[in-house]
Design a protein around this motif. Structure first.
Motif, mmCIF file in Angstrom:
data_model
loop_
_atom_site.group_PDB
_atom_site.id
_atom_site.type_symbol
_atom_site.label_atom_id
_atom_site.label_comp_id
_atom_site.label_asym_id
_atom_site.label_seq_id
_atom_site.Cartn_x
_atom_site.Cartn_y
_atom_site.Cartn_z
ATOM 1 N N ASP A 113 58.862 74.625 29.461
ATOM 2 C CA ASP A 113 58.668 73.357 28.766
ATOM 3 C C ASP A 113 59.555 72.306 29.402
ATOM 4 N N SER A 114 59.649 71.162 28.725
ATOM 5 C CA SER A 114 60.386 70.039 29.307
ATOM 6 C C SER A 114 61.877 70.302 29.418
ATOM 7 N N CYS A 115 62.392 71.297 28.709
ATOM 8 C CA CYS A 115 63.814 71.620 28.771
ATOM 9 C C CYS A 115 64.088 72.855 29.644
ATOM 10 N N SER A 116 63.089 73.328 30.346
ATOM 11 C CA SER A 116 63.277 74.515 31.186
ATOM 12 C C SER A 116 63.902 74.135 32.521
ATOM 13 N N ALA A 117 64.745 75.039 33.035
ATOM 14 C CA ALA A 117 65.277 74.961 34.395
ATOM 15 C C ALA A 117 65.021 76.314 35.042
ATOM 16 N N TYR A 118 64.763 76.321 36.340
ATOM 17 C CA TYR A 118 64.215 77.530 36.944
ATOM 18 C C TYR A 118 65.050 78.133 38.077
ATOM 19 N N GLY A 119 66.091 77.419 38.524
ATOM 20 C CA GLY A 119 66.799 77.853 39.731
ATOM 21 C C GLY A 119 67.319 79.287 39.662
ATOM 22 N N ASN A 120 68.103 79.609 38.659
ATOM 23 C CA ASN A 120 68.687 80.945 38.582
ATOM 24 C C ASN A 120 67.658 81.990 38.154
ATOM 25 N N ARG A 121 66.680 81.566 37.357
ATOM 26 C CA ARG A 121 65.579 82.478 37.049
ATOM 27 C C ARG A 121 64.842 82.847 38.323
ATOM 28 N N ASN A 122 64.553 81.836 39.136
ATOM 29 C CA ASN A 122 63.795 82.081 40.358
ATOM 30 C C ASN A 122 64.591 82.911 41.366
ATOM 31 N N PHE A 123 65.908 82.662 41.434
ATOM 32 C CA PHE A 123 66.726 83.472 42.344
ATOM 33 C C PHE A 123 66.583 84.956 41.993
ATOM 34 N N TRP A 124 66.747 85.271 40.703
ATOM 35 C CA TRP A 124 66.652 86.691 40.265
ATOM 36 C C TRP A 124 65.241 87.236 40.512
ATOM 37 N N ARG A 125 64.230 86.433 40.164
ATOM 38 C CA ARG A 125 62.845 86.891 40.315
ATOM 39 C C ARG A 125 62.495 87.127 41.780
ATOM 40 N N MET A 126 62.872 86.184 42.636
ATOM 41 C CA MET A 126 62.536 86.313 44.055
ATOM 42 C C MET A 126 63.271 87.495 44.690
ATOM 43 N N TYR A 127 64.550 87.656 44.362
ATOM 44 C CA TYR A 127 65.306 88.786 44.919
ATOM 45 C C TYR A 127 64.649 90.104 44.495
ATOM 46 N N THR A 128 64.275 90.196 43.216
ATOM 47 C CA THR A 128 63.651 91.416 42.706
ATOM 48 C C THR A 128 62.321 91.676 43.393
ATOM 49 N N ASP A 129 61.517 90.633 43.556
ATOM 50 C CA ASP A 129 60.217 90.798 44.199
ATOM 51 C C ASP A 129 60.353 91.251 45.659
ATOM 52 N N TRP A 130 61.349 90.730 46.349
ATOM 53 C CA TRP A 130 61.494 91.009 47.776
ATOM 54 C C TRP A 130 62.301 92.270 48.075
ATOM 55 N N PHE A 131 63.404 92.460 47.312
ATOM 56 C CA PHE A 131 64.367 93.506 47.705
ATOM 57 C C PHE A 131 64.642 94.541 46.618
#
Length: 829
Positions: free
Chosen positions: A239-257
């Motif tokens: 939503d309008s109060c969401s921030a994604y940087g640290n969520r995406n870091f964890w998600r991307m690391y998990t997906d890749w490694f």
């Protein structure tokens, strides 16, 4: 950042590096696995050797295989290269990096190695900030601001840090700054932090307990935590109060490694297990848990039994490259003391915190040897038929008072245990206690020059070792022999029949002489044997100390016919030389071919008796079970052979020859080597059946002595027990001596592995406190996880004569309060 110069256009394009290796991708991330306080473990983030340049290049090739350079645009990341000037070292942060033309993969690999930042983490950072790793159409902006360094959400990017290499290095250096000065930033590990949900402060904050430094660094770099809307749509928008940087870091690391936090289990190593000459094994190593920077508990098992636990909190600077410069307090060193001589298996476990399970760091076999005992004869003085000796004794293998004996001209004249305080000796030999001194006056010594030799018991065995010797002159006694007018005294205690034998026992002393008394024996009125009554009788010595212990008569008469016999004992009376009768006793002697034994003195029984004994117990341990019992066979002197079946399957057989003095007391002819004491290793956790068989001779068949069930356990999986148990233990005794009180007991606390602290009040006043860490193997048998260092053993000296009260308190954690375990009244002499 001037050292990171680039071409005038800002980028240098064109170099293509071909690599053949591939990188496997991990499975998709699951939102429920996300822990905002542990986004990535320290071990994963600060691993500067996670990927080589070749591995990084292969990964880049595999992530964006369809990337093609667009007309007039930059090359793809896997094809990118840049001229980089030499970068100097930054003390405590990053090592120097040589200059030259380098590919993106080489830049990522070298920055990661120089700064101790995982190349995997740098790849994820690049993707999380600009999407440049997977982009099929990268832009110049992506390269100029690749890691988002110096690009705040509320202001333009700082042009001083433009360029791919500049961005990667600046980010790596910045994360090392966070790590090197962890308390200088708004977000810190090991505490609860109020973290913004969005650059818009009106969206509010969320309290997050940050568990490790790597996670703290991510929040400092990108100061927002995802809200529930962002996590509800893990691969999309919230939503309008969401921030994604640290969520995406964890998600991307998990997906890749794969998992960014590992399986949660501890890591570590045993660097050394060293056997010393003091019945001690010293274990050194390190242990850390990816879920926390806090020190772990480390448990040590010796021969399958819990021996000790320590906290791995020693500084190990060599771990900085693996765990981070401010995360090096994970070393441990433990001394496992009081071990028996011989080979021992030592296994070391790191006790898990949070997710995961305990980790076995290693099992090693070492041989424990014994340090020789020490002692000194400070003073040896000859008197009228006496020798007075004083000095000190100790055994480096034990903190208990040492056992000693004194020989005069090779004959034992006195034995005892150190009972005097010698602080002067204790200062030279720390760790052996202070009760080290002794003093003894020995009577019954023949006049002349005598050799006095001091022996000390070598623990943990029973052998005595010579430590000192002195010569002394003894004068004739002037009063000790009562004027040579006393009559011989003593006792004809017993005669016991066997197979063709009879054993005579008794004792004698003569007030007129110090020497052992001569005896004669008549069987059925016929003189058969004579000799000197010099067998050891410490019970007689206790009542007649001047004559020593060599006053006993123990004689086996052999070659006797079966049937009843009369046995009369005579002792010689000096100075007359006359032999005085001490009575006649009747004894029945058995036939060697027909009669069974009537006592343990008689040996075989015509080979007609069945094996006898007991299968007493089986006790479960960690992947092991210990079997105990005993057996004797009337047909043979030899120890009895045994077989054991576990769950119906035979294991290695053996011979029941463990020491059992209690069985020897009932069956003296067979000696003490009749016991069964066997630890069965390598058992799976659960319930097992154990059957014991003893061999019966001369048939050779094995007779079953029963089956018992036993429960075998795994090593501890959780460490503490929910931190809800109260301290438990016992205040056992308070014993008074000459100016002393000795206090004994034990305690364990289910909330901690550490030995329990105690306080003692003497006559209502607190005395110096301490820790209950004396060895108590009996308590260990009931509570194996806490090891044997759970005992209270404290002696107070210099006390006034009379009655005193002693109250004992043990500390209960986590509250820290001290719980009273009672008051005892004791009399000091």
């Amino acid at each position: 950042m001037a050292s990171l110069a680039v071409a005038a256009s800002g980028l240098t394009f064109g170099t293509v590096l071909a690599e053949q290796t591939t990188t496997q991708t991990a499975s998709a991330a699951v939102a429920s696995d996300f822990d905002p306080g542990n986004i990535i473990s320290d071990a994963a983030f600060y691993n500067g050797s996670a990927m080589s340049a070749t591995s990084v290049q292969s990964f880049l090739n595999s992530v964006a295989p369809n990337c093609r350079q667009q007309s007039g645009g930059p090359v793809c990341l896997q094809d990118f290269s840049q001229n980089v000037n030499t970068i100097g070292a930054v003390s405590g942060r990053c090592k120097a990096i040589a200059g030259g033309k380098k590919s993106a993969a080489t830049i990522i690999a070298q920055v990661g190695a120089a700064c101790g930042i995982s190349q995997k983490a740098l790849l994820v950072l690049l993707e999380k900030e600009q999407g440049i790793v997977s982009s099929s159409r990268p832009t110049a902006w992506m390269y100029q601001h690749a890691t988002g360094f110096a690009c705040p959400d509320t202001a333009p990017c700082d042009p001083a840090y433009r360029g791919f290499a500049q961005q990667v290095y600046a980010a790596g250096l910045q994360f090392k700054r966070y790590q090197a000065t962890p308390t200088s930033w708004a977000y810190q590990a090991g505490r609860t932090n109020a973290i913004l949900l969005n650059p818009n402060a009106a969206c509010g904050r969320k309290n997050v307990y940050i568990k490790n430094q790597a996670t703290a660094g991510l929040y400092i770099y990108t100061p927002y935590t995802p809200n529930s809307a962002a996590m509800s749509n893990l691969y999309g928008s919230g939503d309008s109060c969401s921030a994604y940087g640290n969520r995406n870091f964890w998600r991307m690391y998990t997906d890749w490694f794969g998992s960014a936090t590992g399986n949660g289990s501890p890591t570590g190593d045993v660097d050394s297990v060293t056997a010393t000459a003091t019945a001690t094994l010293t274990v050194k190593g390190w242990a850390a848990d990816p879920d926390t920077t806090a020190p772990l508990r480390v448990a040590f098992y010796v021969d399958g039994a819990g021996e000790k636990t320590v906290t791995a909190d020693k500084t190990r600077s060599d771990l900085a490259g693996t765990l981070g410069a401010n995360n090096t307090k994970h070393g441990f060193e433990a001394e496992l003391t009081g071990l028996s001589l011989g080979k021992h298996s030592v296994c070391t476990y790191a006790i898990n915190q949070g997710r995961g399970a305990n980790t076995l760091l290693g099992c090693y076999t070492r041989t424990v040897t014994s340090a020789p005992p020490k002692g000194v004869l400070d003073s040896v003085t000859g008197g009228a038929g006496t020798i007075s000796a004083s000095g000190w004794v100790l055994d480096p293998d034990s903190s208990k008072p040492g056992a000693w004996k004194i020989l005069v001209d090779g004959v034992s004249k006195a034995t005892g245990t150190a009972d005097r305080t010698r602080t002067d000796v204790a200062k030279v030999y720390p760790g052996v206690g202070t009760t080290l001194g002794f003093a003894k006056t020995m009577g019954g010594i023949t006049a002349g020059k005598r050799a006095v030799t001091l022996y000390v018991q070598d623990k943990p065995g029973t052998k005595y070792v010579k430590v000192a010797s002195k010569s002394v002159t003894v004068t004739p006694p002037t009063t000790g022999k009562t004027g040579k007018t006393g009559s011989v005294r003593g006792s004809y205690d017993s005669v016991t029949g066997g197979v063709g034998t009879a054993t005579v026992r008794g004792w004698a002393i003569d007030p007129d002489v110090w020497d052992p008394v001569k005896y004669k024996i008549h069987v059925d009125g016929v003189s058969t044997d004579s000799g000197v009554a010099d067998a050891t009788r410490t019970d007689v010595q206790a009542n007649h100390p001047n004559w020593g212990s060599d006053v006993g008569l123990t004689l086996r008469l052999t070659g006797l016919s079966a049937g009843k016999h009369t046995v009369r004992v005579y002792f010689q009376d000096l100075p007359s030389g006359k032999y005085v009768s001490f009575g006649t006793k009747t004894v029945t002697v058995a036939s060697a071919t027909t009669a069974p034994p009537t006592s343990g003195d008689t040996g075989k029984t015509g080979k007609t008796g069945s094996v006898t004994g007991a299968y007493e117990s089986v006790t479960g341990g960690v992947h092991s079970a210990t079997v105990r019992g005993w057996a004797i066979d009337p047909d043979v002197w030899d120890p009895v052979a045994y077989k054991i079946h576990v769950d119906g399957v035979a294991i290695a057989p053996g011979v029941a020859k463990a020491k059992r003095t209690d069985v020897e007391a009932a069956h003296p002819a067979w000696g003490s080597d009749v016991g069964l004491s066997l630890t069965i290793p390598d058992l799976t956790a659960g319930t097992h059946t154990v059957r014991v068989y003893f061999q019966d001779l001369p048939s050779g068949t094995y007779k079953s002595f029963g089956t018992k069930s036993v429960t075998v356990t795994d090593p501890p999986t959780t460490g503490k027990t929910g931190k809800t148990g109260s301290v438990t233990g016992k205040y056992e005794t308070a014993t008074g001596g000459k100016g002393t009180i000795s206090v004994a007991g034990w305690a364990i606390d289910p909330d901690v592995w550490d030995p329990v602290k105690y306080k003692i009040h003497l006559d209502g006043k607190a005395v110096s406190p301490g820790t209950a860490n004396a060895i108590r193997t009996d308590v260990q048998a009931a509570h194996p996880d806490w090891g044997s260092d759970v005992g209270l053993a404290r002696t107070f000296t210099g006390l006034s004569k009379g009655t005193h009260t002693v109250r004992v308190y043990f500390q209960d954690l986590p509250s820290g309060t001290y719980k009273s375990f009672g008051t005892k009244t004791v009399t000091v002499q």
